[in-house]
Every structure is written in C-alpha cells, then in structure tokens.
Design a protein around this motif. Structure first.
Motif, PDB file in Angstrom:
ATOM      1  N   ASP A   1       0.847  -1.175   0.000  1.00 22.29           N
ATOM      2  CA  ASP A   1       0.000   0.000   0.000  1.00 22.29           C
ATOM      3  C   ASP A   1       0.891   1.236   0.000  1.00 22.29           C
ATOM      4  O   ASP A   1       1.645   1.454   0.935  1.00 22.29           O
ATOM      5  N   ARG A   2       0.847   2.011  -1.045  1.00 20.34           N
ATOM      6  CA  ARG A   2       1.666   3.220  -1.151  1.00 20.34           C
ATOM      7  C   ARG A   2       0.733   4.383  -1.434  1.00 20.34           C
ATOM      8  O   ARG A   2      -0.392   4.206  -1.884  1.00 20.34           O
ATOM      9  N   SER A   3       1.183   5.604  -1.182  1.00 16.71           N
ATOM     10  CA  SER A   3       0.329   6.755  -1.459  1.00 16.71           C
ATOM     11  C   SER A   3       1.132   7.879  -2.090  1.00 16.71           C
ATOM     12  O   SER A   3       2.322   8.035  -1.843  1.00 16.71           O
ATOM     13  N   VAL A   4       0.442   8.628  -2.931  1.00 14.34           N
ATOM     14  CA  VAL A   4       0.979   9.838  -3.534  1.00 14.34           C
ATOM     15  C   VAL A   4       0.047  10.957  -3.123  1.00 14.34           C
ATOM     16  O   VAL A   4      -1.158  10.882  -3.334  1.00 14.34           O
ATOM     17  N   SER A   5       0.593  12.002  -2.507  1.00 12.74           N
ATOM     18  CA  SER A   5      -0.228  13.110  -2.043  1.00 12.74           C
ATOM     19  C   SER A   5       0.030  14.322  -2.911  1.00 12.74           C
ATOM     20  O   SER A   5       1.163  14.663  -3.210  1.00 12.74           O
ATOM     21  N   ARG A   6      -1.066  14.973  -3.288  1.00  9.06           N
ATOM     22  CA  ARG A   6      -0.897  16.135  -4.138  1.00  9.06           C
ATOM     23  C   ARG A   6      -2.004  17.134  -3.867  1.00  9.06           C
ATOM     24  O   ARG A   6      -3.057  16.821  -3.326  1.00  9.06           O
ATOM     25  N   GLY A   7      -1.744  18.366  -4.227  1.00  3.85           N
ATOM     26  CA  GLY A   7      -2.696  19.417  -3.927  1.00  3.85           C
ATOM     27  C   GLY A   7      -3.555  19.798  -5.111  1.00  3.85           C
ATOM     28  O   GLY A   7      -3.494  19.200  -6.175  1.00  3.85           O
ATOM     29  N   LEU A   8      -4.390  20.803  -4.872  1.00  7.88           N
ATOM     30  CA  LEU A   8      -5.275  21.395  -5.853  1.00  7.88           C
ATOM     31  C   LEU A   8      -6.473  20.512  -6.160  1.00  7.88           C
ATOM     32  O   LEU A   8      -6.731  19.531  -5.481  1.00  7.88           O
ATOM     33  N   GLY A   9      -7.246  20.881  -7.179  1.00  9.02           N
ATOM     34  CA  GLY A   9      -8.573  20.306  -7.311  1.00  9.02           C
ATOM     35  C   GLY A   9      -8.752  19.241  -8.353  1.00  9.02           C
ATOM     36  O   GLY A   9      -7.822  18.585  -8.797  1.00  9.02           O
ATOM     37  N   ASP A  10     -10.035  19.091  -8.738  1.00 10.62           N
ATOM     38  CA  ASP A  10     -10.440  18.008  -9.614  1.00 10.62           C
ATOM     39  C   ASP A  10      -9.770  18.035 -10.977  1.00 10.62           C
ATOM     40  O   ASP A  10      -9.656  17.004 -11.629  1.00 10.62           O
ATOM     41  N   VAL A  11      -9.322  19.202 -11.414  1.00 11.71           N
ATOM     42  CA  VAL A  11      -8.681  19.287 -12.719  1.00 11.71           C
ATOM     43  C   VAL A  11      -7.473  18.366 -12.777  1.00 11.71           C
ATOM     44  O   VAL A  11      -7.196  17.735 -13.800  1.00 11.71           O
ATOM     45  N   TYR A  12      -6.757  18.235 -11.674  1.00 11.49           N
ATOM     46  CA  TYR A  12      -5.586  17.352 -11.649  1.00 11.49           C
ATOM     47  C   TYR A  12      -5.990  15.899 -11.525  1.00 11.49           C
ATOM     48  O   TYR A  12      -5.337  15.019 -12.066  1.00 11.49           O
ATOM     49  N   ARG A  59       5.722   6.511 -10.423  1.00 10.76           N
ATOM     50  CA  ARG A  59       6.488   7.367 -11.339  1.00 10.76           C
ATOM     51  C   ARG A  59       5.579   7.985 -12.386  1.00 10.76           C
ATOM     52  O   ARG A  59       5.699   9.164 -12.721  1.00 10.76           O
ATOM     53  N   GLU A  60       4.652   7.184 -12.925  1.00  9.06           N
ATOM     54  CA  GLU A  60       3.747   7.694 -13.954  1.00  9.06           C
ATOM     55  C   GLU A  60       2.842   8.793 -13.401  1.00  9.06           C
ATOM     56  O   GLU A  60       2.631   9.818 -14.059  1.00  9.06           O
ATOM     57  N   ILE A  61       2.326   8.598 -12.195  1.00  7.52           N
ATOM     58  CA  ILE A  61       1.487   9.622 -11.575  1.00  7.52           C
ATOM     59  C   ILE A  61       2.277  10.913 -11.376  1.00  7.52           C
ATOM     60  O   ILE A  61       1.806  12.005 -11.705  1.00  7.52           O
ATOM     61  N   CYS A  62       3.481  10.780 -10.844  1.00  3.27           N
ATOM     62  CA  CYS A  62       4.316  11.963 -10.611  1.00  3.27           C
ATOM     63  C   CYS A  62       4.656  12.669 -11.918  1.00  3.27           C
ATOM     64  O   CYS A  62       4.669  13.905 -11.988  1.00  3.27           O
ATOM     65  N   ASP A  63       4.917  11.900 -12.975  1.00  3.85           N
ATOM     66  CA  ASP A  63       5.219  12.494 -14.284  1.00  3.85           C
ATOM     67  C   ASP A  63       4.009  13.246 -14.828  1.00  3.85           C
ATOM     68  O   ASP A  63       4.139  14.340 -15.385  1.00  3.85           O
ATOM     69  N   ARG A  64       2.837  12.672 -14.677  1.00  4.22           N
ATOM     70  CA  ARG A  64       1.626  13.312 -15.204  1.00  4.22           C
ATOM     71  C   ARG A  64       1.260  14.586 -14.439  1.00  4.22           C
ATOM     72  O   ARG A  64       0.848  15.575 -15.036  1.00  4.22           O
ATOM     73  N   LEU A  65       1.412  14.551 -13.120  1.00  5.58           N
ATOM     74  CA  LEU A  65       0.948  15.667 -12.299  1.00  5.58           C
ATOM     75  C   LEU A  65       2.023  16.715 -12.028  1.00  5.58           C
ATOM     76  O   LEU A  65       1.711  17.837 -11.648  1.00  5.58           O
ATOM     77  N   GLY A  66       3.273  16.352 -12.200  1.00 10.47           N
ATOM     78  CA  GLY A  66       4.348  17.335 -12.047  1.00 10.47           C
ATOM     79  C   GLY A  66       4.496  17.842 -10.619  1.00 10.47           C
ATOM     80  O   GLY A  66       4.369  17.093  -9.655  1.00 10.47           O
ATOM     81  N   ASP A  67       4.722  19.163 -10.488  1.00 11.26           N
ATOM     82  CA  ASP A  67       5.090  19.699  -9.182  1.00 11.26           C
ATOM     83  C   ASP A  67       3.919  19.913  -8.228  1.00 11.26           C
ATOM     84  O   ASP A  67       4.111  20.438  -7.131  1.00 11.26           O
ATOM     85  N   VAL A  68       2.700  19.510  -8.628  1.00 10.06           N
ATOM     86  CA  VAL A  68       1.623  19.557  -7.633  1.00 10.06           C
ATOM     87  C   VAL A  68       1.698  18.370  -6.682  1.00 10.06           C
ATOM     88  O   VAL A  68       1.024  18.351  -5.659  1.00 10.06           O
ATOM     89  N   VAL A  69       2.506  17.368  -7.031  1.00  9.72           N
ATOM     90  CA  VAL A  69       2.727  16.251  -6.112  1.00  9.72           C
ATOM     91  C   VAL A  69       3.691  16.718  -5.030  1.00  9.72           C
ATOM     92  O   VAL A  69       4.799  17.162  -5.321  1.00  9.72           O
ATOM     93  N   TYR A  70       3.270  16.651  -3.769  1.00  6.58           N
ATOM     94  CA  TYR A  70       4.169  17.103  -2.713  1.00  6.58           C
ATOM     95  C   TYR A  70       4.864  15.967  -1.992  1.00  6.58           C
ATOM     96  O   TYR A  70       5.754  16.209  -1.176  1.00  6.58           O
ATOM     97  N   GLY A  71       4.499  14.726  -2.272  1.00  2.80           N
ATOM     98  CA  GLY A  71       5.232  13.655  -1.623  1.00  2.80           C
ATOM     99  C   GLY A  71       4.618  12.293  -1.854  1.00  2.80           C
ATOM    100  O   GLY A  71       3.512  12.175  -2.376  1.00  2.80           O
ATOM    101  N   THR A  72       5.381  11.270  -1.500  1.00  3.94           N
ATOM    102  CA  THR A  72       4.884   9.902  -1.512  1.00  3.94           C
ATOM    103  C   THR A  72       5.036   9.328  -0.113  1.00  3.94           C
ATOM    104  O   THR A  72       5.988   9.660   0.606  1.00  3.94           O
ATOM    105  N   ASP A  73       4.075   8.489   0.244  1.00  2.77           N
ATOM    106  CA  ASP A  73       4.079   7.849   1.554  1.00  2.77           C
ATOM    107  C   ASP A  73       4.151   8.849   2.709  1.00  2.77           C
ATOM    108  O   ASP A  73       4.862   8.640   3.693  1.00  2.77           O
ATOM    109  N   MET A  74       3.435   9.958   2.573  1.00  2.00           N
ATOM    110  CA  MET A  74       3.331  10.890   3.690  1.00  2.00           C
ATOM    111  C   MET A  74       1.878  11.335   3.810  1.00  2.00           C
ATOM    112  O   MET A  74       1.156  11.430   2.825  1.00  2.00           O
TER     113      MET A  74
END
Length: 199
Positions: A1-12, A59-74
């Motif tokens: 179970d891993r997680s990617v946390s990112r900000g902003l809204g539904d557009v992302y 990696r694919e999620i981070c590549d698609r969303l770019g710098d709105v991703v603030y971390g993984t597993d936090m």
C-alpha cells in the motif's frame, strides 16, 4: 500500500482518472480538504514484490501531475513543507486573522519545525494589524480588514524584518467564523509553502 499526495482540485484528478480502473496495482483517490491522496495498492507474495509493482505507477502519476505532487508515503503536506524548508535552510513567518493560528499550529506539530518556524502573529484587531504588521490605515479604510490588500500589507512584515525567507498571511471569509472555505485556504497556504520552499 503506497500513497501519492498532491494538492489542488479536480482538474488534476482528471489527469490520472484513467488509472483508476487498473488492477494490481490499483489506484484509488481519497479527497481531502484542498488536496487528494492517491493510494496505490498491489497484491504480491512479498513486500518487495508489491513495492516493485507500485514503483512504475507512482512514477507515472508523478510524471503526469508534475510539481503539484508534494510527496509519496506521507500523510500531511506540512511534513513536506517543514522538510523542504529544512533542506533549503529557509525560515518562515506567518500572519493571520480569524484563522486563529491554524497555519503555524499545523507546521509546529511536525518534529523539527522549530528549525524553520520563527513566529506567527494572530491579529484580530485593526490596531494590532497596524502596530505589529505594518498594515496601513489607508488599506484598512479602503479595502477593509478582510481583504487581499490587507493580507498583502501584513505579509510584508517579514520582509521588513529581513530575516525570513517566506512570509504568508491568511484572512477568513466574511462573518469571522472558520468555514470550509477557510479550511481550504489553509490547505492553499500549505501548497504555497510547498511551492515557495521548492524555489
């Protein structure tokens, strides 16, 4: 179970929603105030194998969303904010009105925050806004206590003191009560901390 946390809204979220139908690993969104957590779950015989399955999806999620991703597993963006500020050797100061210290409380709940958090001022009265935060009487008279202009004046106090790398100021909605919109603003402020901390 891993997680990617990112900000902003539904557009992302729409940028990765085609991944929600995948199987092993699965990708599931968890909406929170001002952010979305994407949980990647793999079924495997060992933890190492599960991690191997999850890695390319992350990696694919981070590549698609770019710098709105603030971390993984936090779990909290403030963890990343404090971490970034420590890595960059930056300090932060905050000024708030009826958000009543919510922003510095969240930051200082994180271990190690004393290295980066210098001060926070909660200024309910216009008198304190003028005396401590340098908000001009003209700004208050013209735009009112709850305005972008007043927040802008308040934010300048850190720059004038000359010792903080970042300064943030928060206002609340009309009525003086901490509403859902204000909770979202705190999340937006955390996003701003994160973005500024990366610079």
């Amino acid at each position: 179970d891993r997680s990617v946390s990112r900000g902003l809204g539904d557009v992302y979220k729409r940028q990765v929603e085609d991944m929600f139908d995948r199987e092993n690993p699965t990708v599931a969104p968890y909406d929170k105030s001002g952010e979305v957590q994407l949980r990647i779950t793999a079924k495997a015989a060992t933890q190492a194998e599960a991690d191997r399955l999850c890695a390319p999806v992350i990696r694919e999620i981070c590549d698609r969303l770019g710098d709105v991703v603030y971390g993984t597993d936090m779990n909290k963006i403030e963890e990343r904010v404090v971490s970034l500020l420590r890595e960059r050797g930056k300090k932060i100061a905050t000024a708030e009105s009826c958000t009543a210290g919510t922003l510095p409380k969240r930051l200082t709940d994180i271990p190690g925050s004393s290295e980066v958090f210098e001060c926070g001022i909660v200024s309910y009265s216009n008198d304190i806004k003028m005396k401590l935060l340098g908000v001009s009487p003209e700004t208050l008279d013209t735009y009112g206590a709850v305005s972008e202009q007043t927040a802008g004046d308040a934010m300048k106090f850190a720059g004038q003191m000359g010792q903080y790398s970042l300064a943030l100021a928060a206002q609340v909605s009309d009525g003086g009560m901490l509403t859902g919109d204000d909770e979202r603003q705190i999340e937006d402020m955390m996003q701003a901390c994160h973005a500024l901390g990366q610079q």
